[in-house]
Design a protein around this motif. Structure first.
Motif, PDB file in Angstrom:
ATOM      1  N   GLN A   1      30.710  14.562  18.708  1.00 15.05           N
ATOM      2  CA  GLN A   1      30.060  13.269  18.893  1.00 15.05           C
ATOM      3  C   GLN A   1      28.575  13.414  18.614  1.00 15.05           C
ATOM      4  O   GLN A   1      27.955  14.396  19.042  1.00 15.05           O
TER       5      GLN A   1
ATOM      6  N   GLY B   1      28.684   8.803  11.589  1.00 13.61           N
ATOM      7  CA  GLY B   1      28.609   7.349  11.515  1.00 13.61           C
ATOM      8  C   GLY B   1      27.316   6.780  10.948  1.00 13.61           C
ATOM      9  O   GLY B   1      26.777   5.842  11.491  1.00 13.61           O
TER      10      GLY B   1
ATOM     11  N   HIS C   1      33.240  10.501  10.246  1.00 13.24           N
ATOM     12  CA  HIS C   1      33.657   9.891  11.510  1.00 13.24           C
ATOM     13  C   HIS C   1      32.659  10.187  12.628  1.00 13.24           C
ATOM     14  O   HIS C   1      32.302   9.304  13.401  1.00 13.24           O
ATOM     15  N   VAL C   2      32.201  11.413  12.719  1.00  9.37           N
ATOM     16  CA  VAL C   2      31.340  11.827  13.823  1.00  9.37           C
ATOM     17  C   VAL C   2      29.913  11.321  13.650  1.00  9.37           C
ATOM     18  O   VAL C   2      29.288  10.873  14.610  1.00  9.37           O
TER      19      VAL C   2
ATOM     20  N   SER D   1      35.864  14.553  11.323  1.00  6.12           N
ATOM     21  CA  SER D   1      35.226  14.670  10.012  1.00  6.12           C
ATOM     22  C   SER D   1      33.753  14.317  10.159  1.00  6.12           C
ATOM     23  O   SER D   1      33.348  13.662  11.129  1.00  6.12           O
TER      24      SER D   1
END
Length: 85
Positions: free
Chosen positions: A79, A16, A13-14, A10
């Motif tokens: 990431q 941050g 999440h990625v 998501s």
């Protein structure tokens, strides 16, 4: 199908909490990657073979990791490493 990109699993999440300007640069580069993948894989849905390896790309002092899934006509950003604040 139509080529696109997404954060996986998501965006929250990625990314941050990465700075907005950095994320704008990441998303601009993602659009470029989509256009390149679409040109390289003219029939992405019919792609046969193993997937492409994960790659890293520098953007605005940080970087992000992505991979291309031709059968899904998708560029996946998995990431993000933001520049130091």
């Amino acid at each position: 199908m139509s080529w696109g990109w997404e954060y996986l699993p998501s965006k929250a999440h990625v990314t941050g909490g990465a700075p907005a300007a950095f994320l704008a640069a990441v998303e601009h580069k993602a659009e470029e990657l989509v256009r390149a993948a679409e040109t390289l894989h003219l029939d992405g849905a019919g792609y046969q073979g193993s997937g492409e390896p994960m790659r890293y790309i520098d953007v605005a002092g940080g970087l992000f990791a992505y991979y291309v899934v031709p059968r899904l006509e998708l560029v996946v950003i998995c990431q993000v490493t933001a520049p130091p604040t």
